[in-house]
Design an enzyme around this catalytic site. Sequence first.
Site, PDB file in Angstrom:
ATOM      1  N   ARG A 152       0.622  -1.434  -0.077  1.00  0.00           N
ATOM      2  CA  ARG A 152      -0.025   0.054   0.167  1.00  0.00           C
ATOM      3  C   ARG A 152       0.533   1.692   0.217  1.00  0.00           C
ATOM      4  O   ARG A 152       1.809   1.282   0.985  1.00  0.00           O
ATOM      5  CB  ARG A 152      -0.944  -0.404   1.111  1.00  0.00           C
ATOM      6  CG  ARG A 152      -1.878   0.863   1.309  1.00  0.00           C
ATOM      7  CD  ARG A 152      -2.408   0.584   2.564  1.00  0.00           C
ATOM      8  NE  ARG A 152      -1.764   1.997   3.487  1.00  0.00           N
ATOM      9  CZ  ARG A 152      -1.540   2.028   4.631  1.00  0.00           C
ATOM     10  NH1 ARG A 152      -2.772   1.065   5.392  1.00  0.00           N
ATOM     11  NH2 ARG A 152      -0.948   2.898   5.521  1.00  0.00           N
TER      12      ARG A 152
ATOM     13  N   HIS B 222      -3.935   4.635   5.024  1.00  0.00           N
ATOM     14  CA  HIS B 222      -5.316   3.715   5.332  1.00  0.00           C
ATOM     15  C   HIS B 222      -6.725   3.984   4.264  1.00  0.00           C
ATOM     16  O   HIS B 222      -7.267   3.471   3.468  1.00  0.00           O
ATOM     17  CB  HIS B 222      -4.996   3.541   5.942  1.00  0.00           C
ATOM     18  CG  HIS B 222      -6.607   2.658   6.807  1.00  0.00           C
ATOM     19  ND1 HIS B 222      -6.195   0.916   6.101  1.00  0.00           N
ATOM     20  CD2 HIS B 222      -7.328   2.552   7.063  1.00  0.00           C
ATOM     21  CE1 HIS B 222      -7.571   0.619   6.557  1.00  0.00           C
ATOM     22  NE2 HIS B 222      -8.179   2.077   6.926  1.00  0.00           N
TER      23      HIS B 222
ATOM     24  N   TYR C  20       3.431   6.084  11.585  1.00  0.00           N
ATOM     25  CA  TYR C  20       3.497   5.063  12.013  1.00  0.00           C
ATOM     26  C   TYR C  20       4.925   3.979  11.196  1.00  0.00           C
ATOM     27  O   TYR C  20       4.873   2.749  11.182  1.00  0.00           O
ATOM     28  CB  TYR C  20       2.799   3.507  12.390  1.00  0.00           C
ATOM     29  CG  TYR C  20       1.358   3.559  11.384  1.00  0.00           C
ATOM     30  CD1 TYR C  20       1.660   2.669  10.370  1.00  0.00           C
ATOM     31  CD2 TYR C  20       0.362   5.006  11.426  1.00  0.00           C
ATOM     32  CE1 TYR C  20       0.842   3.699   8.532  1.00  0.00           C
ATOM     33  CE2 TYR C  20      -0.138   4.858   9.888  1.00  0.00           C
ATOM     34  CZ  TYR C  20      -0.085   3.786   9.104  1.00  0.00           C
ATOM     35  OH  TYR C  20      -0.545   3.915   7.393  1.00  0.00           O
TER      36      TYR C  20
END
Length: 358
Positions: A249, A253, A262
């Site tokens: 990805r 998100h 993160y």
Amino acid sequence: MNRIIGERDLSETSFSPEQAREVYRDMVRARAFDERALALQRRGWMSSWPPYKGQEGSQVGAAAALDEEDWLFPTYRSNAMQIARDVPMSDILLFRRGRPEFESGHDVPNFPQAVPIATQIPHAAGAGMAMNYEKSVKESGEGDATDAAALCYFGDGATSEGDFHEGLNFAGVFDAPVVFFCENNEWAISLPRHKQTASDSIAVKADAYGFEGVQVDGNDPLAVRETVSEALDSARSGDPVLVESLTYRQGAHTTSDDPSQYEETRRELPEWRTADPLDRYEAYLREQDALDDEFVAEVEQEADAELDEAVERAESVEDADPHDVFDRVYADLPPNLQKQKAWLDSFIADRDVQELDH
Ligand SMILES: Cc1ncc(C[n+]2csc(CCOP(=O)(O)OP(=O)(O)O)c2C)c(N)n1
Ligand SMILES: [Mg+2]
């Protein structure tokens, strides 16, 4: 069996240059859609968007393996599969604006996209069992049986849910014609795959349910297409398969997420894993003399025109009625939802009064 197919000469694959170009065309359409959707969300045109940039090879490759009558069980992330399945782009946009799915009445065997993680997995197993039942009834003399199978899409994070284990268990026991297609994009929101499961791979989990698990390079669309085609053949003959498509990805998100918070928890990943699948596939097709500048320009222009038309169509459809959320689950609304609906009515009435005051 556990394998990652390396890139081969096109002539060594089962695909003609024409077929390989069609896969490229769908990847360009999917990329253009993702970029436009992100821009529209930033303008406040829709409330959120889950980008799939980096996953187009995996999704378009898998969708290309489906026959028209096969069922797809999608999620919020797998919109590139819907595009490759020729679901009108305006339908996908309108759904993000709160309208029911398949606004245009487009008729493909697609389940509604699942937002609760993994809930579609037992649904797919159940649909597979129903297909077997239908087949047995028809074979006993009541008409022509179809040979449909189901492709159930989910992410790496879904494999920690009970629904994953229950769905695969049922499929294994009842020989359901289902391919479980796990797109391992390394993240479940902020949780990296190595913290999701201590298994060596996701594919290996199929062992526990008595069927085959396969890993494939998800950034190689032809490898994905071939792997999923073989898996569907196996499923049709009563042996489900778990395919783990290894991809990445590239974006957040969703548009509500900030990956810079993160990213450092990520493990080192190999180059092929994080490479952009569209650039990589384009370079590959050029090397194979299967694509030229003219084709690339034509495909990009067509994708832009298709998108312009889809946005125009979506804007011409009236806004969703917020009451719709109460109208599609229960025949008789339970008391807690009746209360919420009454609250919505008073909220709308207050808002209208405030708008009149201004
Ligand atoms: C049952 C359930 N629990 C939690 C969530 C919140 N949630 C939304 S997306 C997500 C991560 C899913 O990760 P993965 O399955 O890898 O799919 P991806 O988003 O990477 O496509 C979570 C936990 C949810 N939607 N449903
Ligand atoms: Mg994931």
